[in-house]
Write a protein that holds these residues in place. Structure first.
Motif, short mmCIF file in Angstrom:
data_model
loop_
_atom_site.label_atom_id
_atom_site.label_comp_id
_atom_site.label_asym_id
_atom_site.label_seq_id
_atom_site.Cartn_x
_atom_site.Cartn_y
_atom_site.Cartn_z
N ILE A 56 0.86 -1.19 0.00
CA ILE A 56 0.00 0.00 0.00
C ILE A 56 0.89 1.23 0.00
N LEU A 58 1.23 5.24 0.29
CA LEU A 58 0.55 6.39 0.88
C LEU A 58 1.09 7.68 0.27
N CYS A 111 -3.86 12.24 3.56
CA CYS A 111 -3.11 11.01 3.32
C CYS A 111 -4.00 10.09 2.50
N ARG A 112 -3.56 9.81 1.27
CA ARG A 112 -4.36 8.97 0.38
C ARG A 112 -3.62 7.66 0.12
N ALA A 113 -4.35 6.54 0.25
CA ALA A 113 -3.76 5.22 0.06
C ALA A 113 -4.06 4.67 -1.33
N SER A 114 -3.13 3.88 -1.85
CA SER A 114 -3.28 3.31 -3.19
C SER A 114 -4.34 2.21 -3.24
N VAL A 131 -7.26 0.73 3.18
CA VAL A 131 -6.51 0.34 4.37
C VAL A 131 -7.43 -0.49 5.27
N LEU A 142 -4.60 3.22 10.38
CA LEU A 142 -3.86 4.37 9.89
C LEU A 142 -3.42 5.21 11.09
N THR A 168 -9.56 4.74 1.66
CA THR A 168 -8.32 5.24 1.05
C THR A 168 -8.02 6.69 1.38
N GLN A 201 0.33 3.35 7.41
CA GLN A 201 -0.72 2.33 7.40
C GLN A 201 -0.13 1.04 7.92
N THR A 239 3.70 0.70 5.96
CA THR A 239 4.35 1.70 5.10
C THR A 239 4.02 3.09 5.63
N GLY A 266 3.84 7.37 4.60
CA GLY A 266 3.78 8.39 3.57
C GLY A 266 5.08 9.17 3.53
#
Lengths: 120, 107
Positions: free
Chosen positions: B2, B4, B23-26, B29, B34, B70, B91, B97, B99
């Motif tokens: 994932i 961020l 904070c945007r996740a691919s 989550v 988070l 996300t 996350q 991982t 950001g």
């Protein structure tokens, strides 16, 4: 109060090994998951590895898997990180951290870090 | 893995103002696992928020976290001089991982 003191950092040549230690006090070490997180100079945070409170479970970032090994001695309240086959990109400040008591994959207390420089 | 992505990269505000960090996740989550950290120059990070919205021990209530899936947000309701720092999201729903960070600077 909670104290985490890292040691063992220094300058090491590429391909060589180094072992970091983290002395813990002020909490029940044997009940806490423990992490290593690193930060390259001027860069962001990168999680490295975590070990469960009893040492039975360990997980690694892909970037260090097969080269780094986390371990702990609960009788001495000490966490270790054995780093083998070091690369220039492993240069960073290495922090040890205590996992949160419920969300154990977060780091609720951090040491001040020890600098590892990989250079010829 | 994932990934961020934090925005903005740098946020310039004045004390007393409200700060909103994203904070945007691919990918989603899991379980809103988070967290948010604050790091000041030369210091170790400090845990602010876990579980997307729970404040860590000793964190003032001007800090709040929200979001799910996300999209996650850290809000600082009224900036104090000591709040100017770098903020990281993390996350822990699928491996761990971070950001890349948002720098909050004094305008």
């Amino acid at each position: 109060q909670v104290q985490l003191v890292e040691s063992g950092g220094g300058v090491v040549q590429p391909g060589r090994s180094l072992k970091l230690s983290c002395a813990a006090s002020g909490f029940t070490f044997s009940s806490s998951a423990m992490h290593w997180v690193r930060q390259a100079p001027g860069k962001g945070l990168e999680w490295v590895t975590v070990m469960s409170h009893d040492g039975r479970h360990e997980y690694y970032a892909d970037s260090v898997k097969g080269r780094f090994t986390i371990s702990r001695d609960n009788s001495k309240n000490t966490l270790f990180l054995q780093m083998n086959s070091l690369k220039a990109e492993d240069t960073a400040v290495y922090y040890c951290g205590r996992g949160h008591h419920t969300h154990t994959s977060t780091v609720s207390y951090w040491g001040q870090g020890t600098l590892v420089t990989v250079s010829s | 893995e994932i990934v961020l992505t934090q925005s903005p990269g740098t946020l310039s505000l004045s004390p007393g103002q409200r700060a909103t960090l994203s904070c945007r996740a691919s990918q989603s989550v899991p379980s809103s696992y988070l967290a948010w950290y604050q790091q000041k120059p030369g210091q170790a990070p400090r845990l602010l928020i876990y579980g997307a919205s729970s404040r860590a021990t000793g964190i003032p209530d001007r800090f709040s976290g929200s979001g799910s899936g996300t999209d996650f947000t850290l809000t600082i309701s009224r900036l104090e001089p000591e709040d100017f720092a770098v903020y990281y999201c993390q996350q822990y729903g699928r491996s761990i991982t971070f950001g890349q960070g948002t720098r909050l600077e004094i305008k």
